[in-house]
Motif scaffolding. Sequence first.
Motif: not given
Length: 234
Positions: A95, A227, A230-231
């Motif tokens: 990440r 984010e 990516l989550d």
Amino acid sequence: MAGRAAVPEVIWARPERTGRGPKPAYTRADIAAAAVRIADAEGLDAVSMRRVAAELGCGTMSLYNYVPRKEDLHELMMDAAGGEHELWEPSGDWRADMLRVAHQTRALMHRHPWLPRLMSQVYGFSPNALRYLEHCLACLDTFPAPYGTKMELVAMVNGVVTTYVTNELATAERTRSLPWSEEQENAVRIAYLGRQLASGAYPRLAASFAEDAGPIDLEAVFVRALERVLDGFA
């Protein structure tokens, strides 16, 4: 157009220069660098085979011996810009590494504002693009997913960055064209918005602005968007 092939071909599969004659005076890197300089200074629309030839000090027709099509010139430019990507040893935190990739790509697009216009899968397999993709996949070694999923993740991160930077560049371009300051325009628009919200016609919007009147932290919005992508994969 001179040099246009009747069948598809890849510029990277061609020799550096076709035709007979003395040793080539230029390399593809020279040609790409000249085109990038023009695009950085004057925009992508200023880039033409004639203009690049003039920048190099050669005849337009002789340039076709190196680059048969304008599309190939764009591909050379994309590859040259892609060579600016920093390739580091992956940290093991996929990440963090992908966020670093995204921030670097955003900075690259701001250095070369014409890049978002040329973003295409067609240009995704040049030498520097392949090195970039290999690096991204190395950063994702610790992400437990098939390579197809990893490629989708890279594509979605690039899509978020490209969309975000495109909006940033468009906003900056519009601001430069205004006959008044950005602060003056914002003040007028905020005053208008305030009157509309106070009318009672938009209760949910009014509640939203009452909850958080701003100013918006655009850097934080950028990171949150990444984010969330990516989550979704995690």
